[in-house]
Design an enzyme around this catalytic site. Structure first.
Site, short mmCIF file in Angstrom:
data_model
loop_
_atom_site.label_atom_id
_atom_site.label_comp_id
_atom_site.label_asym_id
_atom_site.label_seq_id
_atom_site.Cartn_x
_atom_site.Cartn_y
_atom_site.Cartn_z
N ASN A 75 0.81 -1.22 0.00
CA ASN A 75 0.00 0.00 0.00
C ASN A 75 0.84 1.28 0.00
O ASN A 75 0.31 2.37 0.13
CB ASN A 75 -0.97 0.01 1.18
CG ASN A 75 -0.28 -0.01 2.52
OD1 ASN A 75 0.87 -0.42 2.62
ND2 ASN A 75 -0.97 0.41 3.55
N CYS A 76 2.14 1.16 -0.18
CA CYS A 76 3.06 2.30 -0.19
C CYS A 76 3.02 2.99 -1.56
O CYS A 76 3.19 2.34 -2.60
CB CYS A 76 4.47 1.80 0.11
SG CYS A 76 5.75 3.06 -0.06
N ASP A 77 2.82 4.29 -1.56
CA ASP A 77 2.76 5.05 -2.81
C ASP A 77 4.07 5.00 -3.58
O ASP A 77 4.07 4.94 -4.81
CB ASP A 77 2.38 6.51 -2.54
CG ASP A 77 0.94 6.66 -2.11
OD1 ASP A 77 0.11 5.77 -2.41
OD2 ASP A 77 0.61 7.69 -1.48
N ILE A 120 6.21 2.55 -3.60
CA ILE A 120 6.26 1.22 -4.21
C ILE A 120 5.46 1.22 -5.51
O ILE A 120 5.90 0.72 -6.54
CB ILE A 120 5.71 0.14 -3.24
CG1 ILE A 120 6.67 -0.09 -2.08
CG2 ILE A 120 5.41 -1.17 -3.97
CD1 ILE A 120 7.95 -0.80 -2.41
N LYS A 121 4.27 1.80 -5.46
CA LYS A 121 3.41 1.85 -6.64
C LYS A 121 4.07 2.60 -7.78
O LYS A 121 4.00 2.18 -8.94
CB LYS A 121 2.05 2.47 -6.29
CG LYS A 121 1.23 1.59 -5.36
CD LYS A 121 -0.04 2.28 -4.90
CE LYS A 121 -0.79 1.43 -3.88
NZ LYS A 121 -1.96 2.09 -3.34
#
Length: 106
Positions: free
Chosen positions: A6-8, A10-11
């Site tokens: 859910n880490c931005d 990471i996305k």
């Protein structure tokens, strides 16, 4: 690539890799906790100082004694202390995401 789903950041990193057709495997610290040997490999390559995310909620919630004495055991108990993503390639380990550093993979 290691991190939490859910880490931005990471996305963003995953999107970059997908858009540049670079294959990767994602390992979520929460679903598959990192072991001490792997963490030590990261520390040996990067240093613990570079690996710790001092802007994270987890870090801010540590007491002063813990902040002054971050150990592998503390990080293993609190993997969200690790700056994300950690990208392991054949030649390197990169922490964090920047288009400039990831462009070197293309």
């Amino acid at each position: 690539m290691y991190g939490i789903k859910n880490c931005d950041t990471i996305k963003k990193a995953q999107k970059f890799l997908i858009n540049h057709q670079i294959d990767f495997e994602f390992i979520d610290f929460r679903d598959n906790p990192i072991d001490k040997t792997k963490l030590q490999t990261f520390v040996d390559k990067l240093t613990l100082e570079k690996l710790i995310n001092k802007r994270s909620t987890t870090y801010r919630n540590l007491n002063d004694k813990e902040k002054d004495n971050i150990t592998l055991e503390l990080v293993l108990k609190n993997p969200t202390l690790i700056k994300r993503p950690v990208l392991v390639t054949n030649n390197d380990i990169m922490v964090g995401f920047s288009k400039k550093s990831y462009s070197k993979l293309c």
